[in-house]
Design a protein around this motif. Structure first.
Motif, mmCIF file in Angstrom:
data_model
loop_
_atom_site.group_PDB
_atom_site.id
_atom_site.type_symbol
_atom_site.label_atom_id
_atom_site.label_comp_id
_atom_site.label_asym_id
_atom_site.label_seq_id
_atom_site.Cartn_x
_atom_site.Cartn_y
_atom_site.Cartn_z
ATOM 1 N N GLN A 141 -3.631 -18.555 0.621
ATOM 2 C CA GLN A 141 -3.825 -17.213 -0.076
ATOM 3 C C GLN A 141 -2.736 -17.050 -0.413
ATOM 4 O OE1 GLN A 141 -3.902 -13.986 3.363
ATOM 5 N NE2 GLN A 141 -4.983 -15.210 4.275
ATOM 6 N N ALA A 190 3.487 -6.758 -2.924
ATOM 7 C CA ALA A 190 2.808 -6.208 -2.208
ATOM 8 C C ALA A 190 1.899 -7.045 -1.186
ATOM 9 C CB ALA A 190 1.724 -5.170 -2.776
ATOM 10 N N ARG A 221 4.431 -7.608 1.667
ATOM 11 C CA ARG A 221 4.387 -7.025 2.560
ATOM 12 C C ARG A 221 3.633 -6.998 3.575
ATOM 13 N NH1 ARG A 221 5.001 -1.029 0.811
ATOM 14 N NH2 ARG A 221 7.595 -1.655 0.728
ATOM 15 N N LEU A 256 -7.874 -12.876 -3.787
ATOM 16 C CA LEU A 256 -8.179 -13.423 -2.732
ATOM 17 C C LEU A 256 -9.666 -13.538 -2.455
ATOM 18 C CD1 LEU A 256 -5.102 -11.618 -1.223
ATOM 19 C CD2 LEU A 256 -4.914 -13.752 -1.175
ATOM 20 N N LEU A 281 -6.226 -3.002 0.027
ATOM 21 C CA LEU A 281 -5.161 -3.268 -1.030
ATOM 22 C C LEU A 281 -4.925 -2.055 -1.480
ATOM 23 C CD1 LEU A 281 -5.800 -6.175 0.256
ATOM 24 C CD2 LEU A 281 -4.528 -6.918 -1.829
ATOM 25 N N GLU A 282 -4.805 -0.837 -1.013
ATOM 26 C CA GLU A 282 -4.184 0.366 -1.764
ATOM 27 C C GLU A 282 -3.302 0.964 -2.318
ATOM 28 O OE1 GLU A 282 -7.164 1.499 -3.855
ATOM 29 O OE2 GLU A 282 -6.401 3.594 -4.437
ATOM 30 N N GLY A 301 -1.096 4.331 -1.657
ATOM 31 C CA GLY A 301 -1.738 5.929 -0.947
ATOM 32 C C GLY A 301 -1.784 6.443 -1.604
ATOM 33 N N ILE A 323 -8.591 -1.302 3.460
ATOM 34 C CA ILE A 323 -8.288 -2.522 4.034
ATOM 35 C C ILE A 323 -7.344 -2.652 4.010
ATOM 36 C CG2 ILE A 323 -9.157 -5.305 4.304
ATOM 37 C CD1 ILE A 323 -11.924 -4.462 3.058
ATOM 38 N N LEU A 371 -2.911 -4.363 6.484
ATOM 39 C CA LEU A 371 -2.750 -4.425 6.900
ATOM 40 C C LEU A 371 -1.317 -4.110 7.172
ATOM 41 C CD1 LEU A 371 -2.490 -8.851 6.264
ATOM 42 C CD2 LEU A 371 -3.288 -7.421 8.296
ATOM 43 N N ASN A 372 -0.542 -3.028 6.591
ATOM 44 C CA ASN A 372 0.087 -2.374 7.391
ATOM 45 C C ASN A 372 -0.354 -0.689 7.436
ATOM 46 O OD1 ASN A 372 2.026 -0.387 7.689
ATOM 47 N ND2 ASN A 372 3.143 -0.103 5.534
ATOM 48 N N SER A 412 0.732 2.600 5.757
ATOM 49 C CA SER A 412 1.070 2.892 4.727
ATOM 50 C C SER A 412 0.308 4.273 4.170
ATOM 51 C CB SER A 412 0.362 1.917 3.499
ATOM 52 O OG SER A 412 -0.949 2.217 3.973
ATOM 53 N N ARG A 413 0.585 4.905 3.606
ATOM 54 C CA ARG A 413 -0.107 6.611 3.574
ATOM 55 C C ARG A 413 -1.286 6.457 2.839
ATOM 56 N NH1 ARG A 413 1.872 8.414 -1.807
ATOM 57 N NH2 ARG A 413 2.214 5.505 -2.216
ATOM 58 N N ASP A 465 -6.445 -4.728 8.837
ATOM 59 C CA ASP A 465 -6.212 -6.794 9.003
ATOM 60 C C ASP A 465 -6.728 -7.154 7.034
ATOM 61 O OD1 ASP A 465 -8.042 -8.903 10.139
ATOM 62 O OD2 ASP A 465 -9.459 -8.271 9.094
ATOM 63 N N ASN A 466 -6.769 -8.558 7.333
ATOM 64 C CA ASN A 466 -6.338 -9.090 6.264
ATOM 65 C C ASN A 466 -7.686 -8.931 5.483
ATOM 66 O OD1 ASN A 466 -6.106 -10.860 4.217
ATOM 67 N ND2 ASN A 466 -4.404 -11.982 5.005
ATOM 68 N N ILE A 467 -7.557 -8.822 4.032
ATOM 69 C CA ILE A 467 -8.474 -8.744 2.953
ATOM 70 C C ILE A 467 -9.637 -9.685 3.562
ATOM 71 C CG2 ILE A 467 -7.938 -8.760 1.470
ATOM 72 C CD1 ILE A 467 -9.782 -7.677 0.143
HETATM 73 P P1 ATP Z 1 0.884 2.916 0.176
HETATM 74 O O1 ATP Z 1 1.395 3.377 -0.935
HETATM 75 O O2 ATP Z 1 -0.214 3.031 0.914
HETATM 76 O O3 ATP Z 1 1.996 3.767 0.981
HETATM 77 P P2 ATP Z 1 2.705 0.725 0.488
HETATM 78 O O4 ATP Z 1 3.671 1.297 -0.467
HETATM 79 O O5 ATP Z 1 3.256 0.155 1.406
HETATM 80 O O6 ATP Z 1 1.260 1.302 0.714
HETATM 81 P P3 ATP Z 1 1.169 -0.947 -1.879
HETATM 82 O O7 ATP Z 1 1.621 -2.073 -2.453
HETATM 83 O O8 ATP Z 1 1.332 0.318 -2.765
HETATM 84 O O9 ATP Z 1 2.271 -1.087 -0.287
HETATM 85 O O10 ATP Z 1 -0.362 -1.477 -1.144
HETATM 86 C C1 ATP Z 1 -0.413 -2.885 -1.135
HETATM 87 C C2 ATP Z 1 -1.265 -2.643 0.523
HETATM 88 O O11 ATP Z 1 -1.860 -4.179 0.727
HETATM 89 C C3 ATP Z 1 0.653 -2.660 1.575
HETATM 90 O O12 ATP Z 1 0.243 -1.419 2.819
HETATM 91 C C4 ATP Z 1 0.075 -4.340 2.169
HETATM 92 O O13 ATP Z 1 0.596 -4.043 3.805
HETATM 93 C C5 ATP Z 1 -1.547 -4.938 2.014
HETATM 94 N N1 ATP Z 1 -1.750 -6.013 2.014
HETATM 95 C C6 ATP Z 1 -0.989 -6.901 1.186
HETATM 96 N N2 ATP Z 1 -1.825 -7.671 1.210
HETATM 97 C C7 ATP Z 1 -2.749 -7.795 1.990
HETATM 98 C C8 ATP Z 1 -3.808 -8.581 1.988
HETATM 99 N N3 ATP Z 1 -3.787 -8.964 2.840
HETATM 100 N N4 ATP Z 1 -5.008 -8.376 3.929
HETATM 101 C C9 ATP Z 1 -4.967 -7.188 3.725
HETATM 102 N N5 ATP Z 1 -3.937 -5.826 2.919
HETATM 103 C C10 ATP Z 1 -3.219 -5.956 2.705
#
Ligand code: ATP
Ligand code: MG
Length: 231
Positions: free
Chosen positions: A14, A34, A37, A81, A157-158, A160, A176, A178-179, A182-183, A194-196
Motif C-alpha cells: 500500500q 492521512a 493515520r 490504492l 477516506l473522507e 470530516g 470507509i 480506519l479511524n 474521525s468526524r 476497515d482498510n479500503i
Molecule cells: P476527519 O476530518 O473526518 O475528522 P481526519 O482529519 O482524521 O478525519 P483526514 O485526513 O481528513 O482525517 O482523512 C483521512 C482519513 O482516512 C483518516 O481518518 C484515516 O484514518 C483514513 N484512512 C487513511 N488511509 C486509509 C485506508 N487505507 N483505509 C481506510 N481509511 C484510511
C-alpha cells in the motif's frame, strides 16, 4: 520487489502504491500523512476486517442497492490504492464515480480521470455546477448530476467537513475510514471501520450476493443495522 512472504507485505504494498500515486501526480503529499493515520489504526486492528466492519459492509451493499442515485466519491488516495475495485463497484451498481479532491488541481483531476478512463469509467466532477452549502473548500463544488443529486454517497477516506455537510443536506453517507474517532466516522449513516483495500473487495462481493434479492429484504438489512456509535 516486495517479497510476498514479508509479514508486512500488504502494508508495504500500500505504501508503494501511494508512493507511485504521488510520483504520478494522482495523490497529494498530504495524502501520505492521512494514510499514516489510517495505517496506525489498522495496525491496532491486526490488519483484519472485524465482525462489526463485516456487518457494516453488508448494510452498505443493501443501502447502495436501494439508492435511487448512488454516487461513489473518489480522492487521490483511493485512486492510488484501489482504482480497479472502485471501477468494478461503479459498474456493478451502475453508480457514477465523482472526483472530489481537497487538494484539487486541474492536473490531478485530469490524471485521475485518465486513469479511470483506462478502466472504462467516465468520471464526474471535472465540471462542477453545484455548491454544497457552507463548504468553502474545493470539496464543496460538485456535479449536479453526481453528488449534487445523490441520495447515497460512498465517501472513503473522507474529510470530516464535507461528510457533515452531506449529511446536513439529507444525504445518506457510507464512510470507509480506519479511524473510528474521525468526524466522518461519527457522522456517517454507515461507518465501515476497515482498510479500503479490504473493504472494497468485500463490498463488491456483498453487492453481488444481494443484487437479486428483493427490496423488502434489503430494507430489512438496512433497518436492522445499528451504526456503532463511536463517540
Ligand atoms: P476527519 O476530518 O473526518 O475528522 P481526519 O482529519 O482524521 O478525519 P483526514 O485526513 O481528513 O482525517 O482523512 C483521512 C482519513 O482516512 C483518516 O481518518 C484515516 O484514518 C483514513 N484512512 C487513511 N488511509 C486509509 C485506508 N487505507 N483505509 C481506510 N481509511 C484510511
Ligand atoms: Mg480531516
Amino acid at each position: 520487489m516486495i517479497p510476498k512472504s514479508h509479514p508486512r507485505y500488504s502494508s508495504l504494498l500500500q505504501r508503494h502504491k501511494l508512493e507511485l500515486g504521488v510520483k504520478k501526480g494522482i495523490t497529494s503529499i498530504q495524502g501520505l500523512i492521512a494514510y499514516g493515520r489510517g495505517e496506525a489504526f489498522d495496525y491496532l486492528l491486526g490488519e483484519k476486517t472485524t465482525k462489526e466492519a463485516k456487518k457494516a459492509i453488508k448494510a452498505s451493499a443493501a443501502l447502495l442497492l436501494l439508492a435511487k442515485h448512488p454516487v461513489l466519491s473518489i480522492n487521490g488516495n483511493t485512486a492510488a490504492l484501489a482504482p480497479r475495485e472502485f471501477a468494478k463497484l461503479s459498474k456493478i451498481l451502475n453508480a457514477p464515480i465523482e472526483i472530489n479532491l481537497f487538494h484539487r488541481t486541474k492536473k490531478r483531476v485530469l490524471l485521475i480521470s485518465k486513469s479511470l478512463k483506462k478502466l472504462g469509467i467516465k468520471p464526474l466532477g471535472i465540471k462542477r455546477d453545484f455548491q454544497i452549502k457552507g463548504l468553502e473548500s474545493e470539496r464543496g463544488k460538485v456535479s449536479s448530476s453526481g453528488i449534487g443529486k445523490a441520495d447515497v454517497v460512498l465517501i472513503p477516506l473522507e474529510d470530516g467537513d464535507r461528510a457533515e455537510k452531506l449529511v446536513n443536506l439529507g444525504k445518506k453517507t457510507i464512510a470507509i475510514d480506519l479511524n473510528p474517532l474521525s468526524r466522518t466516522s461519527k457522522c456517517s449513516t454507515i461507518t465501515i471501520v476497515d482498510n479500503i483495500t479490504r473493504a472494497l473487495p468485500s463490498l463488491i462481493e456483498e453487492v453481488k450476493k444481494l443484487r437479486r434479492i428483493d427490496k423488502a429484504y434489503l430494507r430489512k438489512i438496512v433497518e436492522s443495522f445499528k451504526n456503532k456509535k463511536y463517540q
